[in-house]
Design an enzyme around this catalytic site. Structure first.
Site, PDB file in Angstrom:
ATOM      1  N   GLY C 150     -12.592   3.348  -9.759  1.00 59.78           N
ATOM      2  CA  GLY C 150     -11.390   2.769 -10.339  1.00 59.78           C
ATOM      3  C   GLY C 150     -10.680   1.891  -9.329  1.00 59.78           C
ATOM      4  CB  CYS C 151      -8.324  -0.883  -9.790  1.00 60.67           C
ATOM      5  SG  CYS C 151      -7.321  -0.162 -11.107  1.00 60.67           S
ATOM      6  CE1 TYR C 152      -2.503   1.290  -9.378  1.00 56.08           C
ATOM      7  CE2 TYR C 152      -3.372   2.269 -11.377  1.00 56.08           C
ATOM      8  CZ  TYR C 152      -2.440   1.473 -10.752  1.00 56.08           C
ATOM      9  OH  TYR C 152      -1.444   0.867 -11.486  1.00 56.08           O
ATOM     10  CB  THR C 154     -11.147   0.653  -4.880  1.00 55.43           C
ATOM     11  OG1 THR C 154     -12.190   0.945  -5.817  1.00 55.43           O
ATOM     12  CG2 THR C 154     -11.668  -0.296  -3.810  1.00 55.43           C
ATOM     13  CB  ALA C 155      -6.241   0.234  -3.266  1.00 56.98           C
TER      14      ALA C 155
END
Lengths: 345, 345, 345, 345
Positions: C150-152, C154-155
């Site tokens: 997921g995007c969150y 990853t960060a």
């Protein structure tokens, strides 16, 4: 106190009506109605009212049953949805201000041509009064049914009316290039109005086919007493509110920018809501107000005049003008409840 | 009528003061002053006043000469610029609300450490009253000099004060992650605040070094009577107005979301401007108002509470709160001239 | 050339896959599929391809029939929609990169708890490989099924992994406060994502309940070999793309900002896509790239570390990372087709 | 490899040049120069290059000393700042593409009238070639000095040239109403371009006085071999990039929308970068590309044609077109290094 009902109170124009009327010193909201949110507390949809407004939306049927309790009905529904209720309201002696398009065009044929449906309450079109206050004030005072002007027509007519009235321009030469914020598209869930689709982009739409075209033409034709055909092109700009109309016309006389500006100042000298300004209009200066800012320039090279007007599409272009009409219809001071101005930023 | 003077009237907080005070039913603006725009008509800078406000900005020297004409002076200048005028005003019996940072911190050493300059009017720090109305109301009523809170401290303190007051959280566990609109950066011409540089992007700034940190700590320490050190991280969001503070703390007791929310409702039950809401706060619902929206959630998995508050940084976080303070100082109803709400969109 | 199929090509992650793969020097798009736009020419939906891409979207059934023509299938569908097709693809020896959430969590019970539905292809969960390349590179090389993060997560994982790996922080102290652009909400017609509703406002959502929470916890737990529970709060920011994750944790050792930054630089020294930068990350600098910018600061006052990471949610947080995974799975240079950078403004 | 130098590399057009040329397969950047940021590492200003570009900006004097090392000089400076360096470059056999306005107008008198200063290198005006590739391709191939067109003239000329070439419109009837993103105002610290001043607002500027007017007139006059005077009105839209030109003209023949569109398709049939599209142009579809999207409509009611064109002002309107010119001047395939397209959202 004027007793008020609002239909379509959860759309963008409707919510602006609620916002204005809630603070209007001489009106009282009796009911607010919403098709999509019937039985929902208004402050659950619009959280800005949290703890400040207890009203629950009712549906159209309930609204009909409450007509006897109100003096005026504001309608902020899509066109074609209010023929019945307008008839019932008028029959019961309730005044009506319709923010939709159904009573703006005098000709039911033109209505059918541009809106694609048969008008179902033609007999009232004659007496319906076009509510562009600055250009039609006297008629409004005695009207039972006011057709509140469209947002684009308001900015366009205020821009060009003095020129046509004085016969300064060629009526065939008019081009109106207008830019609107996204509230103009309404509060409808469609992909093209998503943040991600509108942000950081600009587009034209409805070229040579937008429904406000005949409305602008009708209003401006009345200024010069001849039938006008013009070009009107709306654009969608990534901002919430505001209309900027940039209007072009060929001058048929030699006149300077200053002379023409004086004529505008004179034409609008008694108007509280129309300001002829020195800088170029920006929508932010009128956002959140019922004001219209206008400036103009004569281009000696092409002998054209360019008039630029800015309004808030939801206020002077909708709810504010509607209340301005109500004030006239009930013999109140025209600016009552409408003296708020833009927060600027 | 309360006679008012405004210093720094063309900055963003200053212009918001003008906007509010112009409509305040019991105040009268005697002068507006601006360093950058002295001798300029105010409506030439802020065109929203076009045709509605004739005032011309005066400079600081002229303002000093007019102190005898006013009852209260609002100061919206950068820190360190108003030591002199505050002294003169107080000496002449003029009350002062300073929207800057000079009188917020009780300790001149802490002031020097975070603001990098020597405080030049230390002797008044003791009597200066921190103007966070909901948490300090009684003291404000009798104050001559009110230090109007910073925007971040307002949202942060309103969020966390009840928790600390009741001893529900570990004071060492506090983290405040705040998001601000770009007006927070002021009306200064620098490249990093250009539209093109801020648009469509988000960033943190001032990590572990923002000057509002000791102010938040001082206020919250007063709630629990012990010295608090916390983390505060501000972020810049591409919007004009608004602060959203997301606050985290470790619960030292077992309590449910509902129970805690009831405690907040009870704590703020007499407050007009603080609303404990059911949905999650969004800055748009308070934009253009003096309201603070708060909601919270207990996370049973981590035993933390997350409190979220939203305010308009220029109103409840600056000019609105300043006028709220004035109302108290002059024994007016606290909400006078401050009951306007967000236009929502 | 690697033959590629894309499911869900008209969503925001899907369209980014098309954008990247169209220019990938070693891949060839065999089909693009879309539930909503089957039989529509892709360039009629995404006009940026006008005159440059002739592909017509096919439906899921047609896509299934074409599995034999491809080497790898990218899936950008909502969770729960691809159990069948993944099974079929794997059975036919087609590698799969799923950009959805179905294969990220190792435990079907946790999946059910957070996603609210029974996992219908549990038997593959063991072999499914979590595709966060920088932290899991070797496993990905041999995977048939990659669960694209997921995007969150990853960060968040890139921000905190080195700290946990080195045992520098208390695993119970982690708070992740993340800010996302509106593309994160997908290309779905709902009112809350309209331009007019998102513009000029910020809000938190999914507090203590967002589905990316267990995914982040699973990944970070693997770093320190103990079960982590943390707080994760996402926010919606009025911008199209980008995630900024601000991560807080308590240090359990005395270490300076510079020392810690050196550790990060060393940890990521061979990574092309992760940059430890000197300024504070802003999403604009990575927008339109597969890069992740990280910076951090130790706060000596609270003994916490604050790590900030920025990515483009649709690229490093979705399609870019998916292609990065493909590159590994097919033994290509990892950066192939992914070296484009942000246009900055 | 073509050796390249860039002057003004930190402005918005300049940074776009760096972005394009860094990936151009047949060019090599020898130096980048910046007045404001001399001796600064480029990636410290533009963090998107962090870890990817080591170049340090040099100043103008150093740039002059390196002319012998390059084949072509790109200049992205304000007008009037490059007379000297252009002369020196040409004398040394270095080709020049000037993105500024100094060599666009053939008449030094017209230059002086609109730009307010004396042209100091008049003798080269005759041989300077106007670099609007699609309309002037052959001349560019042999040019030593190319005057890269302005952003508005590019969109305007591509829109109207075919109509004038074919004699379909009255040359006196042309009105161009254009909308630009804020990058068009450059990277200059002034208050009117702050985020807070531009956000959520639209305005016109430079009415009947914008400097691109004579440039558009010169280009269009060449199409119909008579002197054209027209109205051009630029507007500022709250977005970073993009120009939308809405062009109006009176048809002097009876022709349908479809017929006219066919004529445009035929006129641009060999052009890679100009697309006649079926939907109405939106700047987002060309943002980040060298493409120009055009559509048109004939309004039978007024006998006018409305042509709408969209470009990215920094690419097709500046740096992209500059590189397109370079490709021609060095006999490369015209699209080399320019085939990237918009990311759409």
């Amino acid at each position: 106190m004027i007793k008020v009902g609002i239909l379509g109170a959860t759309g963008y124009a409707g919510q602006q009506l609620v916002w204005i009327l809630r603070n209007h010193p001489q009106s009282e909201i009796v009911f607010i109605s919403s098709h999509s949110y019937a039985n929902t507390q208004y402050s659950d949809i619009y959280n800005n009212y949290n703890g400040l407004l207890k009203d629950v939306c009712i549906n159209m049927e309930e609204a009909e049953n409450k007509l006897s309790l109100i003096d005026i009905l504001f309608i902020a529904l899509p066109h074609g949805k209010s023929f019945d209720i307008v008839k019932k309201a008028l029959q019961q002696g309730v005044k009506v201000v319709d923010l939709g398009a159904d009573y703006r065009l005098k000709s039911p044929e033109v209505y059918k041509e541009w809106y694609g449906l048969e008008h179902e309450y033609k007999e009232v079109l004659e007496e319906a009064c076009y509510g562009l206050v600055e250009l039609n004030r006297e008629d409004i005072k005695n009207a039972s049914l006011v057709a509140n002007p469209g947002c684009y027509p308001t900015a366009s007519a205020l821009s060009l009316y003095p020129l046509l009235k004085h016969g300064f321009i060629n009526p065939d030469s008019i081009i109106i290039d207008a830019k609107s914020g996204v509230t103009g598209a309404g509060r409808n869930a469609n992909i093209s109005n998503l943040f991600t689709e509108c942000n950081d982009s600009v587009k034209a739409y409805g070229i040579a086919s937008h429904r406000h075209t005949p409305e602008i033409e009708q209003m401006l034709s009345s200024a010069c007493k001849e039938d006008i055909t013009l070009n009107f092109t709306p654009h969608l700009v990534p901002m919430n509110r505001g209309i900027l109309a940039t209007c072009y016309a060929k001058l048929n006389t030699k006149i300077s920018t200053d002379e023409l500006k004086d004529i505008y100042k004179s034409f609008y000298k008694d108007e509280y809501f129309v300001k002829i300004i020195e800088s170029l209009p920006e929508t932010k200066w009128v956002r959140g107000s019922n004001l219209c800012h206008i400036n103009l320039k004569v281009d000696g090279r092409t002998n054209r005049v360019i008039v630029v007007a800015a309004i808030d599409n939801l206020i002077k272009g909708a709810a504010g003008q509607a209340v301005q009409n109500m004030n006239l219809m009930f013999n109140l001071k025209e600016t009552t409840g409408l003296e708020f101005i833009s927060m600027a930023i």
